[in-house]
Design an enzyme around this catalytic site. Structure first.
Site, mmCIF file in Angstrom:
data_model
loop_
_atom_site.group_PDB
_atom_site.id
_atom_site.type_symbol
_atom_site.label_atom_id
_atom_site.label_comp_id
_atom_site.label_asym_id
_atom_site.label_seq_id
_atom_site.Cartn_x
_atom_site.Cartn_y
_atom_site.Cartn_z
ATOM 1 C CG PHE A 201 -0.217 -0.526 2.796
ATOM 2 C CD1 PHE A 201 0.417 0.455 3.324
ATOM 3 C CD2 PHE A 201 -0.321 -1.643 3.001
ATOM 4 C CE1 PHE A 201 0.553 0.579 4.416
ATOM 5 C CE2 PHE A 201 -0.273 -2.057 4.183
ATOM 6 C CZ PHE A 201 0.901 -1.527 5.363
ATOM 7 C CB CYS B 172 -0.987 1.982 -4.852
ATOM 8 S SG CYS B 172 -0.943 1.085 -3.724
ATOM 9 C CG HIS B 173 -2.687 5.583 0.068
ATOM 10 N ND1 HIS B 173 -2.867 5.822 1.480
ATOM 11 C CD2 HIS B 173 -4.341 5.950 0.464
ATOM 12 C CE1 HIS B 173 -3.931 6.386 1.877
ATOM 13 N NE2 HIS B 173 -5.018 6.553 1.601
ATOM 14 C CG PHE B 174 -1.769 9.584 -0.891
ATOM 15 C CD1 PHE B 174 -3.194 9.409 -1.508
ATOM 16 C CD2 PHE B 174 -2.237 9.891 0.224
ATOM 17 C CE1 PHE B 174 -4.284 9.271 -1.089
ATOM 18 C CE2 PHE B 174 -3.693 10.089 0.552
ATOM 19 C CZ PHE B 174 -4.737 9.728 0.689
ATOM 20 C CB VAL C 192 -0.128 7.882 4.390
ATOM 21 C CG1 VAL C 192 -0.541 7.787 3.947
ATOM 22 C CG2 VAL C 192 -0.321 7.678 5.644
#
Length: 171
Positions: free
Chosen positions: A66, A69-71, A76
């Protein structure tokens, strides 16, 4: 009810395959959606309400999926993944107690985020206390929970609800 009061990552993976508590027990998600690495403590009579408690952990490292892709440029852990882990643990608790069927999150009364999980963090700790257990036609668990990162509480949730269904066709 299982006699075990702690579980390894391998045990949790087995739960996702229906091999830990039995083929009809609620399953944890597999692979990337499993937000738990170990259950340190589980019991059916502890916690604030005397109905059960769970303490579990997730190891954090910058390579977790994650963070890519976040962010972009601001990695985070999505807050929804921490919340989902809490629901996962309520369902796991019901399976540990012997419930059979498919687990489904049914809602949450209140969620607060007061911090974040960054790639530099080392460990997330989930602490749940069971408020209510219903074993009728509907099997349901209701819990309050907190999530800590490296010892600092950053999420809290009240009235997490998970139901266990033998038939989900009309759900």
């Amino acid at each position: 009810m299982s006699n075990a009061n702690s579980f390894t990552k391998e045990d949790l993976i087995a739960c996702g395959l229906g091999k830990l508590f039995g083929p009809n027990s609620p399953r944890l998600p597999k692979d990337n959606m499993l937000m738990i690495d170990r259950v340190l403590k589980i019991n059916g009579d502890g916690g604030e309400y005397g109905k059960g408690e769970i303490v579990a952990e997730l190891d954090i490292n910058p390579e977790l999926w994650f963070f890519d892709c976040h962010f972009a440029g601001d990695p985070v852990m999505p807050g929804c993944l921490g919340l989902d882990a809490m629901w996962q643990l309520v369902g796991f608790f019901l399976g540990w107690e012997g419930a059979e069927g498919k687990g489904r999150a049914l809602g949450v009364g209140e969620v607060k985020f007061t911090g974040q999980v960054l790639p530099e963090a080392k460990k997330v700790t989930y602490k749940l206390t069971i408020k209510r257990k219903v074993y009728r036609k509907l099997v349901m668990g209701i819990a309050d929970a907190t999530m800590e990162v490296d010892g600092r509480e950053i999420y809290s949730a009240k009235d997490l609800k998970v139901g266990i269904f033998t038939d989900t066709t009309s759900f």
